[in-house]
Design a protein around this motif. Sequence first.
Motif, short mmCIF file in Angstrom:
data_model
loop_
_atom_site.label_atom_id
_atom_site.label_comp_id
_atom_site.label_asym_id
_atom_site.label_seq_id
_atom_site.Cartn_x
_atom_site.Cartn_y
_atom_site.Cartn_z
N SER A 101 2.97 -0.28 -6.82
CA SER A 101 3.12 0.55 -5.61
C SER A 101 2.86 2.02 -5.92
O SER A 101 2.17 2.72 -5.15
N ALA B 19 -0.83 2.49 -6.51
CA ALA B 19 -1.58 2.41 -5.25
C ALA B 19 -1.42 3.70 -4.46
O ALA B 19 -2.41 4.22 -3.89
N ALA B 20 -0.20 4.25 -4.44
CA ALA B 20 0.02 5.51 -3.73
C ALA B 20 -0.75 6.64 -4.41
O ALA B 20 -1.36 7.49 -3.74
N SER B 21 -0.75 6.66 -5.73
CA SER B 21 -1.47 7.70 -6.48
C SER B 21 -2.97 7.58 -6.23
O SER B 21 -3.67 8.58 -6.03
N LEU B 22 -3.49 6.36 -6.23
CA LEU B 22 -4.91 6.14 -5.98
C LEU B 22 -5.28 6.60 -4.57
O LEU B 22 -6.31 7.28 -4.38
N LYS B 23 -4.45 6.26 -3.59
CA LYS B 23 -4.72 6.68 -2.22
C LYS B 23 -4.75 8.21 -2.12
O LYS B 23 -5.63 8.79 -1.49
N SER B 24 -3.78 8.85 -2.79
CA SER B 24 -3.74 10.31 -2.79
C SER B 24 -5.00 10.89 -3.42
O SER B 24 -5.59 11.84 -2.91
N LYS B 25 -5.42 10.34 -4.53
CA LYS B 25 -6.62 10.83 -5.22
C LYS B 25 -7.87 10.58 -4.37
O LYS B 25 -8.77 11.42 -4.32
N GLU B 26 -7.91 9.43 -3.70
CA GLU B 26 -9.05 9.14 -2.83
C GLU B 26 -9.10 10.15 -1.68
O GLU B 26 -10.19 10.60 -1.28
N GLU B 27 -7.94 10.52 -1.16
CA GLU B 27 -7.89 11.52 -0.09
C GLU B 27 -8.38 12.87 -0.60
O GLU B 27 -9.12 13.59 0.08
#
Length: 112
Positions: free
Chosen positions: A86, A89-97
């Motif tokens: 989790s 996934a949150a870190s990846l989403k932040s980096k993708e943003e």
Amino acid sequence: RVATQLLERDHEQLLAEEAQLQEQIKNRDITFQELRDNRDEIDRELSHVLGEGEKQKNAMESSSRDFSRQTQSIMEDIDQSQRLVSQLAASLKSKEEVVADRERQARELESA
């Protein structure tokens, strides 16, 4: 003379009866001892079986406790792995943003 013969015959009969009774007592003593020996052997076997049963019970209880500890440990590892997934996934989403935002800024700079 007849009385003496009768007494001797009675005496012989009594001796024979005594011998028979002594033999019966001896046979009963032997039978009783065999029964006692059999009982003692059965007691020893029963004690052995009960002891083995107790050992198996203790081994099963120990195995069950070990299994429970291992299961608990695995569940804790799974929970920790799920938390880590989790977080990743949150870190990846932040980096993708962040990447998407920078790409947008770069396009805006190119078009300006």
